[in-house]
Structure formats: C-alpha cells, structure tokens
Scaffold this motif. Structure first.
Motif, PDB file in Angstrom:
ATOM      1  N   UNK A   1       0.752 -17.240 -14.764  1.00 11.41           N
ATOM      2  CA  UNK A   1       0.546 -16.253 -13.696  1.00 11.41           C
ATOM      3  C   UNK A   1      -0.032 -15.013 -14.342  1.00 11.41           C
ATOM      4  N   UNK A   2      -1.097 -14.496 -13.767  1.00 10.10           N
ATOM      5  CA  UNK A   2      -1.845 -13.425 -14.414  1.00 10.10           C
ATOM      6  C   UNK A   2      -2.292 -12.396 -13.381  1.00 10.10           C
ATOM      7  N   UNK A   3      -2.192 -11.112 -13.739  1.00  9.13           N
ATOM      8  CA  UNK A   3      -2.627 -10.018 -12.857  1.00  9.13           C
ATOM      9  C   UNK A   3      -3.618  -9.149 -13.627  1.00  9.13           C
ATOM     10  N   UNK A   4      -4.843  -9.101 -13.135  1.00 10.27           N
ATOM     11  CA  UNK A   4      -5.862  -8.237 -13.746  1.00 10.27           C
ATOM     12  C   UNK A   4      -5.671  -6.796 -13.285  1.00 10.27           C
ATOM     13  N   UNK A   5      -5.971  -5.867 -14.172  1.00 10.80           N
ATOM     14  CA  UNK A   5      -5.880  -4.443 -13.869  1.00 10.80           C
ATOM     15  C   UNK A   5      -7.278  -3.925 -13.563  1.00 10.80           C
ATOM     16  N   UNK A   6      -7.373  -2.939 -12.665  1.00 10.13           N
ATOM     17  CA  UNK A   6      -8.672  -2.355 -12.329  1.00 10.13           C
ATOM     18  C   UNK A   6      -9.423  -1.968 -13.601  1.00 10.13           C
ATOM     19  N   UNK A   7     -10.729  -2.136 -13.564  1.00  8.26           N
ATOM     20  CA  UNK A   7     -11.541  -2.041 -14.781  1.00  8.26           C
ATOM     21  C   UNK A   7     -11.540  -0.665 -15.432  1.00  8.26           C
ATOM     22  N   UNK A   8     -11.217   0.389 -14.669  1.00  7.29           N
ATOM     23  CA  UNK A   8     -11.232   1.724 -15.274  1.00  7.29           C
ATOM     24  C   UNK A   8     -10.022   1.988 -16.161  1.00  7.29           C
ATOM     25  N   UNK A   9      -9.045   1.053 -16.140  1.00 11.58           N
ATOM     26  CA  UNK A   9      -7.809   1.274 -16.888  1.00 11.58           C
ATOM     27  C   UNK A   9      -7.758   0.445 -18.167  1.00 11.58           C
ATOM     28  N   UNK A  10      -7.199   1.059 -19.207  1.00 10.56           N
ATOM     29  CA  UNK A  10      -6.905   0.390 -20.467  1.00 10.56           C
ATOM     30  C   UNK A  10      -5.397   0.139 -20.452  1.00 10.56           C
ATOM     31  N   UNK A  11      -5.018  -1.123 -20.259  1.00  9.03           N
ATOM     32  CA  UNK A  11      -3.608  -1.460 -20.131  1.00  9.03           C
ATOM     33  C   UNK A  11      -2.826  -1.221 -21.409  1.00  9.03           C
ATOM     34  N   UNK A  12      -1.560  -0.842 -21.239  1.00  9.71           N
ATOM     35  CA  UNK A  12      -0.697  -0.597 -22.397  1.00  9.71           C
ATOM     36  C   UNK A  12       0.654  -1.301 -22.198  1.00  9.71           C
ATOM     37  N   UNK A  13       1.735  -0.674 -22.664  1.00 12.19           N
ATOM     38  CA  UNK A  13       3.036  -1.317 -22.703  1.00 12.19           C
ATOM     39  C   UNK A  13       3.625  -1.653 -21.353  1.00 12.19           C
ATOM     40  N   UNK A  14       4.564  -2.601 -21.355  1.00  9.60           N
ATOM     41  CA  UNK A  14       5.286  -3.008 -20.156  1.00  9.60           C
ATOM     42  C   UNK A  14       6.772  -3.116 -20.466  1.00  9.60           C
ATOM     43  N   UNK A  15       7.584  -3.036 -19.425  1.00  8.48           N
ATOM     44  CA  UNK A  15       9.002  -3.359 -19.537  1.00  8.48           C
ATOM     45  C   UNK A  15       9.503  -3.783 -18.162  1.00  8.48           C
ATOM     46  N   UNK A  16      10.584  -4.550 -18.137  1.00  5.55           N
ATOM     47  CA  UNK A  16      11.144  -5.057 -16.883  1.00  5.55           C
ATOM     48  C   UNK A  16      12.557  -4.519 -16.729  1.00  5.55           C
ATOM     49  N   UNK A  17      12.816  -3.842 -15.610  1.00  7.57           N
ATOM     50  CA  UNK A  17      14.128  -3.291 -15.313  1.00  7.57           C
ATOM     51  C   UNK A  17      14.340  -3.322 -13.808  1.00  7.57           C
ATOM     52  N   UNK A  18      15.535  -3.717 -13.383  1.00  8.92           N
ATOM     53  CA  UNK A  18      15.877  -3.807 -11.957  1.00  8.92           C
ATOM     54  C   UNK A  18      14.884  -4.680 -11.196  1.00  8.92           C
ATOM     55  N   UNK A  19      14.498  -5.790 -11.828  1.00 10.30           N
ATOM     56  CA  UNK A  19      13.567  -6.759 -11.223  1.00 10.30           C
ATOM     57  C   UNK A  19      12.204  -6.152 -10.909  1.00 10.30           C
ATOM     58  N   UNK A  20      11.832  -5.136 -11.644  1.00  7.50           N
ATOM     59  CA  UNK A  20      10.515  -4.521 -11.496  1.00  7.50           C
ATOM     60  C   UNK A  20       9.833  -4.431 -12.852  1.00  7.50           C
ATOM     61  N   UNK A  21       8.531  -4.680 -12.854  1.00  8.78           N
ATOM     62  CA  UNK A  21       7.728  -4.531 -14.067  1.00  8.78           C
ATOM     63  C   UNK A  21       7.069  -3.159 -14.042  1.00  8.78           C
ATOM     64  N   UNK A  22       7.289  -2.397 -15.083  1.00  2.00           N
ATOM     65  CA  UNK A  22       6.638  -1.089 -15.243  1.00  2.00           C
ATOM     66  C   UNK A  22       5.561  -1.236 -16.301  1.00  2.00           C
TER      67      UNK A  22
END
Length: 349
Positions: free
Chosen positions: A172-193
């Motif tokens: 399962x994959x989610x692309x980010x809008x092209x103007x953004x340079x993706x960085x770190x992630x974390x999962x808390x309370x069933x949400x991905x930040x």
C-alpha cells in the motif's frame, strides 16, 4: 510665544553629555571574565563567574539570571558560582544586572553545557538480512503492529508505504504532492504523522485506511527531519542538535532537548525511533546510531553500523537512515537511503 536660543540648547546638550556617561559607556563598566571560562563545561560542573569592574565603581548588589530566570543575588561584587547540575544541555545565557552608585546596568555571557556521561559502545549481532527497494530514499522507518511503514524523500518522488519487510515490496503506497520533500513519520493513536523537509508542513493520515485527515503548519520556523513517539508525545528532529517535543493533538512544539556527548554537540540528528524509554537517532552522514536520553539529550551509547554499509551492494547507496523497532522480537531493523538491504539486529548491552 516662548522663545529659545538654539545655541544655548546645543551648548546645554553638550554640557549634559560631558557630565554623564552614555548608556553604551556604562555597559562597558562591567563584564564577565571570559578568559577564565572553559569553551565547554559538563553537566556535573560548577562555574565560577567573575564579574570585572573596570572603572572601580561602588557596587551595591548584583542579580544573576540564567535564561532570563533570576537564580541568585549577591551583595557588592560577591562571589557567584553557577551550578550546572540539572541545567539543560546546550547554551545557558547568563546575565548580571549590576546596581551601583544609584544606577543600573547589565552584562551578558553564555556557558555551553555538555553531558556528564561518556557514551558506551554497544555491540550487536545480525539476525536476518532482507531485500530492500534500492530506489527508496529513506526518511522514516517504523513498525505499526506487524507492518513496516517507510517514508521517502526527494521532490516529485516522495511517498510513504506499508512494506512487506521480508521482500521489500510495498503493498500500500501513498504519493505526496510533488512540491513536497517527504521526511520522517511516526504512528500514534492510530494516526500516521509525516513531516516535510523545508515547507514547514506536515500531514496526518488514518493509519488503517491511509486517508489524509489533516495538513498542518509547523509552529516554529524549522526544517522537518525525523519523528518518533513514546505513546503520548511526538519527538521530531530539525537537522540541528535539537529534538523537539510535539503535542499530537495540537501539533504544537512544547519543548526541546539539545543532543550532546560528554565533549561535543551532536548536530544533524535525523531519523528517530523510541526504544525502551530511549530515543535512538541516526546522525546524518554518519553510519552510526546514538542512544539519547529523552529527558536530558545526553548521548548514553553509540552503535557503530559502518560494517553494515560495507555489505550494501548498490553503488548509489547513501548514508544509513532508518531505524524500526519490532517489540515482539525485541529486534531493530535498519536500512539507509537507496540501500538494497534491510538488516535485523539484536543489540547487546
């Protein structure tokens, strides 16, 4: 009509200036003797701060402030010792407000505080080696239940995905809008930040459906680098020695620590992982992981993973950047930017 003589006004002004020193002159009356100060102290030290009185003024008292908080007051030019125990690592801004001869002036200096702990070198064994997508420019790496989630960077190519860590394939994959340079992630309370690099923007997703729930703006003008959480707070790095604490409900940054060893500041703290009450942090351009006390910022241990880098065969592979802790197996999964392998490690105390 009230008349005045401009010449008298000028002469009076000159006369007044000649009878009293200007504020800038007064600021030179007193200063801290920095020649007797160390470039860096440890958190267990005490600092003798000597106030120099260059004009031999009669001092009534001196009030001392650290980071704008009053901590002491002495009569005349009495001795002042700054106890660094319990002080935040990094720079302590010290100010002396001097009361003398019916006047007041202040002077400032700063003291850099390193950890009082010498980091130990931790050993590890490689439990498993798995295939990893060599096109993935890794920025975030974290387990959600039994699933590995990774985020990647680079403008126009950033995404996050749920990964089968045994094959390295994304299911399962989610692309980010092209103007953004993706960085770190974390999962808390069933949400991905998720953070972005230089846009001062982050995203929140439903961890089960991957639906975007919110876009938020950083409340500090900082870069977004790594993320992790302790189940209550989010911790994020910004490419400096700082690790910030974020309230996941408001996305407000509430505090920070500065990362130091016993003799140096650790800049470029990158991808983060919370493991058994400590923050494990990649250091950009270093194939090593620092084990950081989340209350103080002190580096308590280091894991040298340069031997793993030598096992990566992709010629375009860059620095180590990816730490994911599997609670069930008590093992750590590590990879790097464009690495074609993921390593499962058992860290030995």
């Amino acid at each position: 009509m009230k008349l005045y003589n401009p010449l008298v006004t000028i002469l009076l002004a000159v006369n007044i200036a000649g009878c009293a020193d200007s504020q800038s002159d007064k600021e030179n009356y007193f200063s801290f003797d920095e020649n007797n100060m160390k470039p860096m102290y440890q958190a267990t030290d005490k600092v003798d701060l000597i106030l120099m009185n260059t004009k031999n003024k009669t001092i009534d008292s001196v009030a001392y402030f650290v980071n704008d908080k009053k901590i002491s007051s002495v009569k005349a030019n009495g001795k002042f010792i700054l106890d660094l125990n319990g002080k935040k690592l990094g720079y302590q801004n010290v100010k002396a407000v001097v009361y003398f001869e019916g006047d007041t002036v202040s002077t400032k200096t700063r003291v850099e505080v390193a950890s009082g702990i010498v980091p130990k070198l931790l050993k590890y064994t490689v439990v498993n080696t798995f295939t990893h997508d060599s096109n993935a420019f890794i920025e975030g790496f974290e387990f959600f239940r039994d699933t590995l989630i990774e985020s990647t960077g680079q403008n126009g190519k950033s995404y996050f995905a749920k990964i089968d860590y045994k094959t390295g394939k994304a299911y399962r994959k989610v692309d980010i809008d092209q103007q953004y340079f993706g960085e770190g992630i974390t999962v808390i309370n069933d949400k991905i930040y998720q953070l972005t690099w230089q846009n001062e923007t982050g995203f929140i997703y439903d961890a089960n459906t991957l639906k975007k729930l919110k876009t938020f703006t950083f409340d500090k003008k900082i870069e977004g680098w790594g993320m992790t959480n302790d189940g209550k707070n989010i911790y994020q790095s910004d490419g400096t020695e700082k690790i910030w604490t974020m309230d996941p409900e408001t996305q407000k940054l509430t505090d920070f620590i500065n990362v130091y060893t016993n003799d140096s500041k650790i800049k470029s703290v990158n991808e983060l992982e919370w493991i058994n009450g400590k923050i494990y942090g990649n250091i950009w351009q270093k194939d090593a992981v620092a084990v950081i006390n989340p209350q103080t910022g002190a580096v308590e241990a280091v894991i040298d993973l340069s031997a793993l880098r030598a096992k990566v065969s992709n010629p375009e592979a860059e620095v180590l950047n990816g730490i994911a802790y599997n609670k069930k197996t008590n093992t750590i999964f590590v990879t790097g930017k464009n690495w074609n392998k993921t390593f499962e490690l058992k860290v030995l105390n």
